[in-house]
Design an enzyme around this catalytic site. Structure first.
Site, PDB file in Angstrom:
ATOM      1  N   GLY A  70      -0.459  -2.798  -3.474  1.00 40.58           N
ATOM      2  CA  GLY A  70      -1.614  -2.692  -2.589  1.00 40.58           C
ATOM      3  C   GLY A  70      -1.207  -2.683  -1.123  1.00 40.58           C
ATOM      4  CB  THR A  71       1.422  -4.547   0.711  1.00 41.09           C
ATOM      5  OG1 THR A  71       0.947  -5.833   0.304  1.00 41.09           O
ATOM      6  CG2 THR A  71       1.967  -4.626   2.124  1.00 41.09           C
ATOM      7  CD  GLN A 166      -8.166 -10.197  -4.971  1.00 45.52           C
ATOM      8  OE1 GLN A 166      -8.662 -10.559  -6.034  1.00 45.52           O
ATOM      9  NE2 GLN A 166      -6.953 -10.571  -4.611  1.00 45.52           N
ATOM     10  CB  SER A 186      -2.692  -3.923  -6.316  1.00 40.15           C
ATOM     11  OG  SER A 186      -1.520  -4.610  -6.665  1.00 40.15           O
ATOM     12  CB  THR A 224      13.355   7.612  -8.403  1.00 39.68           C
ATOM     13  OG1 THR A 224      14.305   8.551  -7.904  1.00 39.68           O
ATOM     14  CG2 THR A 224      13.244   7.734  -9.921  1.00 39.68           C
ATOM     15  CB  CYS A 309       1.494 -21.410   8.479  1.00 44.22           C
ATOM     16  SG  CYS A 309       1.811 -23.158   8.379  1.00 44.22           S
TER      17      CYS A 309
HETATM   18  N1  PLP Z   1      -5.417  -6.325  -0.550  1.00 48.55           N
HETATM   19  C1  PLP Z   1      -6.024  -7.380  -1.106  1.00 48.55           C
HETATM   20  C2  PLP Z   1      -7.480  -7.584  -0.905  1.00 48.55           C
HETATM   21  C3  PLP Z   1      -5.271  -8.300  -1.842  1.00 48.55           C
HETATM   22  O1  PLP Z   1      -5.869  -9.365  -2.365  1.00 48.55           O
HETATM   23  C4  PLP Z   1      -3.878  -8.071  -2.002  1.00 48.55           C
HETATM   24  C5  PLP Z   1      -3.041  -9.035  -2.759  1.00 48.55           C
HETATM   25  O2  PLP Z   1      -3.348 -10.185  -2.863  1.00 48.55           O
HETATM   26  C6  PLP Z   1      -3.319  -6.934  -1.423  1.00 48.55           C
HETATM   27  C7  PLP Z   1      -4.113  -6.083  -0.708  1.00 48.55           C
HETATM   28  C8  PLP Z   1      -1.857  -6.645  -1.554  1.00 48.55           C
HETATM   29  O3  PLP Z   1      -1.553  -6.118  -2.822  1.00 48.55           O
HETATM   30  P1  PLP Z   1      -0.047  -6.209  -3.384  1.00 48.55           P
HETATM   31  O4  PLP Z   1       0.200  -7.630  -3.731  1.00 48.55           O
HETATM   32  O5  PLP Z   1      -0.058  -5.311  -4.582  1.00 48.55           O
HETATM   33  O6  PLP Z   1       0.849  -5.700  -2.317  1.00 48.55           O
END
Ligand code: PLP
Length: 381
Positions: A70-71, A166, A186, A224, A309
Site C-alpha cells: 500500500g505504501t 483498510q 494491499s 521482476t 514514535c
Molecule cells: N494505507 C493505510 C490506510 C494503511 O492502513 C496502511 C497499512 O497499515 C498502508 C496504507 C500501507 O500499506 P502497506 O503496509 O501494504 O505498505
C-alpha cells in the site's frame, strides 16, 4: 500462550488457501517476462491473479499495477501530481502524509469525517493537481465521503486518489463506484501476504513510473514481479466475499458497549460517524496507551495504539489530534481491530484484561454494584 489477536488493522492472518497457492507458485520456476514455457506459465499465473483482484475491485485487469504494498501504491499515486500542488485529508496514513509533507491538509470534523465545505473552498483557492482522500481510516475505521469529494475535486480539475487499504475486503470497494482515478490496496490486510499491493487506475489513465528498468507492469512499475506474493493476493481477493461482517460488527459493538458500561467516561473516537465493522478506537482517560498495550499483552491480548514514535514510546496520534481530541485523551487511546477470525472469546478476554487494568488504576465501575454487564471469560493462563 496464544494471544487473542485484535490487531487486524495492522495485519491480518494469512488464509490457508493463500499459503497453498503461494507454495505452489514458489515451487515452479519461471520469470513472467521470459518467452519459454516456464515463463509463459508464470505469466499465466500472474495474469490470473490480476483478473481475480480486478474482479474483486470492479476494475479492468489492464488498469492494475502491482506494487510492493500500500505504501508504494500511495506514493506512485502521489507522483502523478508531477510537481503540482497536492491536497490530502488531515487523517491520511503516514505513507501519504510523510511522503507529501508540503501537501495541503484538509481538516476533518470531530467525528473524523472530511469537512466537505472547507474542502470545496480549498479546492477553489489552491486548484490542486492531485487530491487524496482515504476510504476508511486505519485508526478509527471512520469512512470518508470519497465519492462526493471526488466529484468536487474533479470539477476543479484535480486527479483523485483514494487509499482503500483498510476498506478493501471489509466493504464493497469499486473504482467506478467511488468515481476516483486511482485506488490503493494491499494484500496483507485481506488475508494475503505482506509486501504486495496494487494501484488501480481508471481505464485510459496514463501514469508516470517512479521505478524504471525492465518495463514490467506495462512500463508503469519496473522490477521482476513478486509472483508468489501476487498469486497470494489474487487468491485472497477471491475470498473477500465470504466473511460475515455483520457478525464482526455485533462483536465490536458488544465490546464497546461493555467498555462504556463499566467506564462511562471512556470515549469511542468517531463513534457517531459511519465506520468499518471491525475497528474501535477507544480512550480510557487516565490510563496511558502504552500502559494499556503492555497490560493487555501480558494478559494475552494483542491490540495497537495509534502511532509509535521512534523511541518505541507511544505518542498521541496525529489522526486523533486532527479530530480535535485533547492531547492527554489521545495519549490514552488504543485501537482494537477485529477480523473474520475474531470470536466472543477474544472479546471476553479483552474485556477481562481491560477491566482488571481499569480497576487497578482506581477506575470506578458503576456496573460492579449491580450485575456484570457481560460475563468475561477467565484471564488467559
Ligand atoms: N494505507 C493505510 C490506510 C494503511 O492502513 C496502511 C497499512 O497499515 C498502508 C496504507 C500501507 O500499506 P502497506 O503496509 O501494504 O505498505
Amino acid at each position: 500462550m496464544s494471544h487473542a489477536y485484535l490487531d487486524y488493522a495492522a495485519t491480518a492472518p494469512v488464509h490457508d488457501e493463500v499459503i497453498e497457492a503461494m507454495a505452489a507458485a514458489l515451487r515452479e520456476v519461471g520469470n513472467p517476462s521470459s518467452v519459454h514455457g516456464p515463463g509463459r506459465r508464470a505469466r499465466a499465473r500472474l495474469e490470473a491473479a490480476r483478473r481475480a483482484l480486478a474482479t474483486a475491485l470492479d476494475a479492468s485487469p489492464d488498469s492494475l499495477v502491482f506494487t510492493s504494498g500500500g505504501t508504494e501504491a500511495n506514493q506512485l499515486a502521489l507522483a502523478q501530481a508531477r510537481g503540482g500542488p497536492v491536497m490530502v485529508s488531515a487523517v491520511e496514513h503516514p505513507s501519504l502524509l510523510d511522503a507529501a509533507p508540503e501537501a495541503l491538509r484538509v481538516p476533518v470534523t470531530a467525528d473524523g469525517v472530511l469537512d466537505l465545505e472547507t474542502f470545496e473552498l480549498l479546492l477553489a483557492r489552491h486548484r490542486p493537481a492531485l487530491v487524496s482522500v482515504m476510504l476508511a481510516n486505519n485508526e478509527t475505521g471512520v469512512l470518508q465521503p470519497v465519492r462526493e469529494a471526488a466529484g468536487l475535486a474533479r470539477r476543479h480539475g484535480a486527479l483523485v486518489h483514494c487509499d482503500a487499504v483498510q476498506a478493501f475486503g471489509k466493504m464493497p470497494v469499486s473504482l467506478a463506484g467511488l468515481d476516483v482515478d486511482m485506488l490503493s490496496v494491499s494484500a496483507h490486510k485481506i488475508g494475503g501476504p505482506a509486501g504486495v499491493g496494487a494501484l488501480v487506475l481508471r481505464e485510459g489513465l496514463e501514469i508516470a513510473a517512479r521505478q524504471r528498468g525492465g518495463g514490467q507492469e506495462r512500463k508503469r512499475r519496473a522490477g521482476t514481479e513478486n509472483l508468489a506474493g501476487i498469486v497470494g493476493f489474487g487468491r485472497a481477493a477471491e475470498l473477500v466475499g465470504r466473511h460475515d461482517w455483520q457478525r464482526v460488527r455485533s462483536l465490536r459493538d458488544r465490546l464497546e458497549g461493555d467498555v462504556l458500561g463499566h467506564c462511562p467516561e471512556a470515549r469511542i473516537h468517531g463513534a457517531a460517524a459511519p465506520r468499518l465493522a471491525t475497528t474501535s478506537c477507544l480512550a480510557t482517560p487516565g490510563v496511558a496507551a502504552d500502559t494499556q498495550l503492555m497490560a493487555l499483552d501480558l494478559a494475552g491480548v494483542a491490540v495497537s495504539a495509534g502511532s509509535a514514535c521512534s523511541s518505541g514510546r507511544i505518542g498521541p496520534s496525529p489522526v486523533l489530534l486532527a479530530m480535535g481530541v485533547e492531547e492527554t485523551l489521545a495519549a490514552c487511546s488504543i485501537r482494537v481491530s477485529l477480523g473474520w477470525g475474531s470470536g466472543e472469546k477474544d472479546v471476553d478476554r479483552f474485556l477481562a484484561a481491560w477491566l482488571a487494568l481499569w480497576q487497578r488504576k482506581g477506575g470506578r465501575d458503576p456496573a460492579a454494584r449491580g450485575a456484570p454487564l457481560s460475563k468475561p471469560a477467565p484471564m488467559a493462563s
